[in-house]
Write an enzyme that holds these catalytic residues in place. Structure first.
Site: not given
Ligand code: HSE
Length: 434
Positions: A16-17, A108, A135, A137, A190, A204, A208, A305
């Site tokens: 994706t990224v 991260k 951190v 996005g 997603g 997650d 960060k 995203g």
């Molecule tokens: N899974 C992470 C979120 C993606 O939902 O923010 C971005 O780090």
């Protein structure tokens, strides 16, 4: 006119990224060249699968399965790691740095778990590592800390840094839905990590928070050293009671300094409706930063995203490309300035906060007295208290107490005492209040 210098980019990972970064670099090559004065050329994209259509037109010869070739290609100056995880991603990042390539990563977990080794390798090889998208996005919060607020002592950072959790909490509150059903929707959209536990159990966000601590204080605790609470066990009833008191529950990362102690943690936290952070909804992220000179500033945007994350990655590529094109020295600017021994992690029990406490209290004389006297005995002052009238006797009734600022250890001691007195049907709920 002198020919513009070219800087070559190789992307590891066409997910994706990676696809978003490739798309942006191809689409905006000209505009970036005008802005930055350097021509950024996408030379290679590496993936095991180079046949599936990712929805972008890649020039011939760019796609390859040969990672080693890219890591040692003299025409590639910047390696972009978008593989994720800490397996081959770590090996490739270290190898790229060792080969004198600058690196951009959005990973991260990799930086939270192996940041020191990676940053030291970058510094030793006089190359740069940028990690803006690790951190927030699409929010360039890392750049803000490194540059815009560089002249400040950072007093605190409060962040909503996980889009999945924020999406779930927003829908739980707005639609009164239970946690499990909303999680499924978040996965369909997603937002969630491949392993959703990373999102919903708070890790997650903790990764960060640890990266932000390194930038703000030169102090990066291990994720296993900090307090991490997720939202998996959050009861819809507490979302509703919090709203009755004028609060919204968000999964909040806290990074704050008090004297020589740093607090780093992740907690579901009640935030007053009037606070800007309470109005960050759905999959959006925000960081609310207090600098001693800037005072409060807030950064808001899409935390996940393809395009938003790629936007920040491309910003990093641009910065490195400009440095490489115009600067003889390749000094590692992106590496945090570690301040060994000057600060330490605050012990969990010493953390001070207001709290929301919910008890399922036995409906009998003296039960409320036990709660009030245990809290009072441990120096915890109650600022608001609510008990709904029970329609029938003998059923436990929900009692919610909001406290003034108290030490976590004192709250815990009081709760133990209340549990031991046998007046609660189940374990009390304890949530922090901003
Ligand atoms: N899974 C992470 C979120 C993606 O939902 O923010 C971005 O780090």
């Amino acid at each position: 006119m002198q020919k513009m210098k070219q800087i070559g980019v190789g992307i590891l990972g066409f997910g994706t990224v990676g696809a978003g970064v490739a798309d942006g670099l191809l689409k905006h090559r000209d505009v970036m060249a005008k802005r930055l004065g350097v021509d950024i050329v996408l030379r290679k994209i590496v993936d095991l699968d180079i046949t599936t259509d990712r929805g972008i037109q890649v020039p011939d010869g760019v796609l390859t399965t040969d990672a080693k070739g890219v890591l040692s290609d003299p025409e590639i100056d910047i390696v972009v790691e978008t593989i994720g995880g800490t397996g081959v991603a770590k090996t490739f990042v270290l190898e790229a740095l060792g080969n004198g390539k600058c690196v951009v990563t959005a990973n991260k977990k990799l930086l939270a778990e192996h940041g020191r080794e990676i940053f030291e390798t970058a510094a030793k090889n006089d190359v740069d590592i940028y990690f803006g998208a690790s951190v927030g996005g699409g929010i360039p919060i890392i750049r803000v800390l490194r540059e815009g607020l560089a002249g400040n002592e950072i007093e605190s950072i409060h962040g909503i840094l996980n889009g999945t959790c924020n999406y779930i909490l927003t829908r739980m509150e707005n639609e009164g839905l239970p946690f499990e059903s909303v999680l499924k929707d978040a996965q369909k959209l997603g937002y969630a990590e491949a392993n959703p536990s990373l999102d919903i159990d708070g890790f997650d966000t903790a990764h960060k928070a640890c990266i932000l601590a390194a930038l703000a204080y030169g102090f990066q605790p291990g994720v296993d050293q900090v307090q991490v609470e997720g939202i998996r066990n959050l009861d819809g009833a507490d979302v509703k009671y919090a709203a009755d008191f004028g609060y919204r529950i968000k999964l909040l990362a806290v990074v704050a300094k008090d004297g020589s102690e740093v607090e780093v943690g992740v907690h579901p936290t009640l935030i007053p409706f009037s606070h800007m952070l309470a109005n960050v909804n759905d999959a959006f992220n925000a960081a609310y930063v207090k600098g001693d000179m800037s005072d409060y500033t807030m950064y808001y945007g899409r935390g996940a995203g393809r395009a938003p994350t790629a936007s920040t990655v491309i910003g990093d590529i641009g910065d490195i490309a400009r440095n490489l094109a115009y600067d003889e020295t390749r000094y590692a600017r992106g590496v945090p300035n570690y301040a060994e021994g000057k600060v330490r992690l605050r012990a969990a029990g010493d953390i001070r906060s207001k709290y929301y406490l919910r008890f399922m209290l036995a409906d009998r004389p003296g039960a409320m007295g036990v709660v009030a006297s245990a809290l009072g005995k441990h120096g915890v002052s109650i600022s608001a208290l609510s008990q709904k009238e029970s329609s029938e006797g003998n059923l436990p009734v929900p009692v919610v107490a909001m406290t003034r600022v108290a030490r976590a250890a004192d709250i815990d001691a009081a709760l133990e005492e209340i549990k031991a007195a046998g007046v609660t049907g189940e374990d009390p709920v304890k949530l922090r209040v901003l």
